[in-house]
Design a protein around this motif. Sequence first.
Motif, PDB file in Angstrom:
ATOM      1  N   CYS A 188     -47.278 -33.679  29.740  1.00 22.58           N
ATOM      2  CA  CYS A 188     -48.107 -34.232  28.666  1.00 22.58           C
ATOM      3  C   CYS A 188     -48.186 -35.748  28.809  1.00 22.58           C
ATOM      4  CB  CYS A 188     -47.528 -33.853  27.307  1.00 22.58           C
ATOM      5  SG  CYS A 188     -48.424 -34.584  25.921  1.00 22.58           S
ATOM      6  N   ASP A 204     -53.333 -25.914  29.879  1.00 23.18           N
ATOM      7  CA  ASP A 204     -52.557 -27.106  30.213  1.00 23.18           C
ATOM      8  C   ASP A 204     -52.704 -28.142  29.114  1.00 23.18           C
ATOM      9  OD1 ASP A 204     -51.617 -26.090  32.614  1.00 23.18           O
ATOM     10  OD2 ASP A 204     -53.366 -26.772  33.717  1.00 23.18           O
ATOM     11  N   THR A 205     -52.238 -27.785  27.926  1.00 25.19           N
ATOM     12  CA  THR A 205     -52.292 -28.702  26.791  1.00 25.19           C
ATOM     13  C   THR A 205     -50.939 -28.732  26.081  1.00 25.19           C
ATOM     14  OG1 THR A 205     -53.071 -26.994  25.274  1.00 25.19           O
ATOM     15  CG2 THR A 205     -54.756 -28.312  26.389  1.00 25.19           C
ATOM     16  N   CYS A 206     -50.729 -29.790  25.324  1.00 29.79           N
ATOM     17  CA  CYS A 206     -49.523 -29.959  24.527  1.00 29.79           C
ATOM     18  C   CYS A 206     -49.979 -30.245  23.098  1.00 29.79           C
ATOM     19  CB  CYS A 206     -48.703 -31.123  25.080  1.00 29.79           C
ATOM     20  SG  CYS A 206     -47.143 -31.418  24.230  1.00 29.79           S
ATOM     21  N   HIS A 213     -49.787 -31.663  19.531  1.00 30.24           N
ATOM     22  CA  HIS A 213     -49.101 -32.755  18.840  1.00 30.24           C
ATOM     23  C   HIS A 213     -49.451 -32.755  17.359  1.00 30.24           C
ATOM     24  CE1 HIS A 213     -47.249 -35.509  21.885  1.00 30.24           C
ATOM     25  NE2 HIS A 213     -47.829 -34.594  22.650  1.00 30.24           N
ATOM     26  N   CYS A 245     -46.711 -37.426  25.504  1.00 33.90           N
ATOM     27  CA  CYS A 245     -45.245 -37.340  25.414  1.00 33.90           C
ATOM     28  C   CYS A 245     -44.563 -38.329  26.362  1.00 33.90           C
ATOM     29  CB  CYS A 245     -44.757 -35.937  25.772  1.00 33.90           C
ATOM     30  SG  CYS A 245     -45.026 -34.669  24.529  1.00 33.90           S
ATOM     31  N   ARG A 303     -44.462 -33.666  19.484  1.00 29.45           N
ATOM     32  CA  ARG A 303     -44.898 -32.285  19.706  1.00 29.45           C
ATOM     33  C   ARG A 303     -44.826 -31.488  18.412  1.00 29.45           C
ATOM     34  NH1 ARG A 303     -42.064 -29.305  24.503  1.00 29.45           N
ATOM     35  NH2 ARG A 303     -40.430 -29.307  22.950  1.00 29.45           N
ATOM     36  N   SER A 342     -54.575 -30.826  20.313  1.00 32.19           N
ATOM     37  CA  SER A 342     -54.182 -30.503  21.683  1.00 32.19           C
ATOM     38  C   SER A 342     -54.422 -31.693  22.597  1.00 32.19           C
ATOM     39  CB  SER A 342     -54.969 -29.301  22.197  1.00 32.19           C
ATOM     40  OG  SER A 342     -54.606 -28.146  21.493  1.00 32.19           O
ATOM     41  N   MET A 400     -52.669 -32.074  29.596  1.00 29.32           N
ATOM     42  CA  MET A 400     -51.595 -32.453  30.503  1.00 29.32           C
ATOM     43  C   MET A 400     -52.202 -33.031  31.769  1.00 29.32           C
ATOM     44  SD  MET A 400     -48.779 -29.546  30.216  1.00 29.32           S
ATOM     45  CE  MET A 400     -47.745 -29.435  28.791  1.00 29.32           C
ATOM     46  N   ILE A 457     -42.040 -26.589  27.131  1.00 23.87           N
ATOM     47  CA  ILE A 457     -43.342 -26.432  26.481  1.00 23.87           C
ATOM     48  C   ILE A 457     -43.914 -25.045  26.729  1.00 23.87           C
ATOM     49  CG2 ILE A 457     -45.754 -27.208  26.483  1.00 23.87           C
ATOM     50  CD1 ILE A 457     -44.748 -30.031  26.993  1.00 23.87           C
ATOM     51  N   GLN A 458     -43.868 -24.570  27.980  1.00 25.02           N
ATOM     52  CA  GLN A 458     -44.449 -23.273  28.299  1.00 25.02           C
ATOM     53  C   GLN A 458     -43.726 -22.139  27.577  1.00 25.02           C
ATOM     54  OE1 GLN A 458     -43.950 -25.597  30.766  1.00 25.02           O
ATOM     55  NE2 GLN A 458     -46.103 -26.095  30.995  1.00 25.02           N
ATOM     56  N   GLN A 504     -44.695 -22.182  23.762  1.00 25.37           N
ATOM     57  CA  GLN A 504     -46.083 -21.805  23.539  1.00 25.37           C
ATOM     58  C   GLN A 504     -46.249 -20.295  23.408  1.00 25.37           C
ATOM     59  OE1 GLN A 504     -47.957 -23.835  26.837  1.00 25.37           O
ATOM     60  NE2 GLN A 504     -48.836 -25.354  25.464  1.00 25.37           N
TER      61      GLN A 504
END
Length: 83
Positions: free
Chosen positions: A4, A59-61, A63, A7, A29, A77, A80, A43-44, A47
């Motif tokens: 991210c 491929d997002t994080c 927040h 992050c 997050r 979102s 990454m 993260i994965q 999720q």
Amino acid sequence: MKACALCNGIVSYKGMCAKCGDTTVDQGRYHDYYDEYSPYMDIQEIQLADGIPNSSCTDTCLHLFTCKRCGEEEGRSIDMVEF
């Protein structure tokens, strides 16, 4: 390897509150607020339990952003980036 950008301090993000229009502040997050152990989870992995369909395939994080003025909270979102 992807990570991210927010992050890791690669980018900064300033949003606008949908309720009052003031500036929002990144609180980190979204998943970190689930319980006392969630900030330490990958993260994965987290999720898989976030309730968002297919979020572990993107491929997002996610927040959490809070408005400085009215306190409105919103999840956003963040993409990454490849390292």
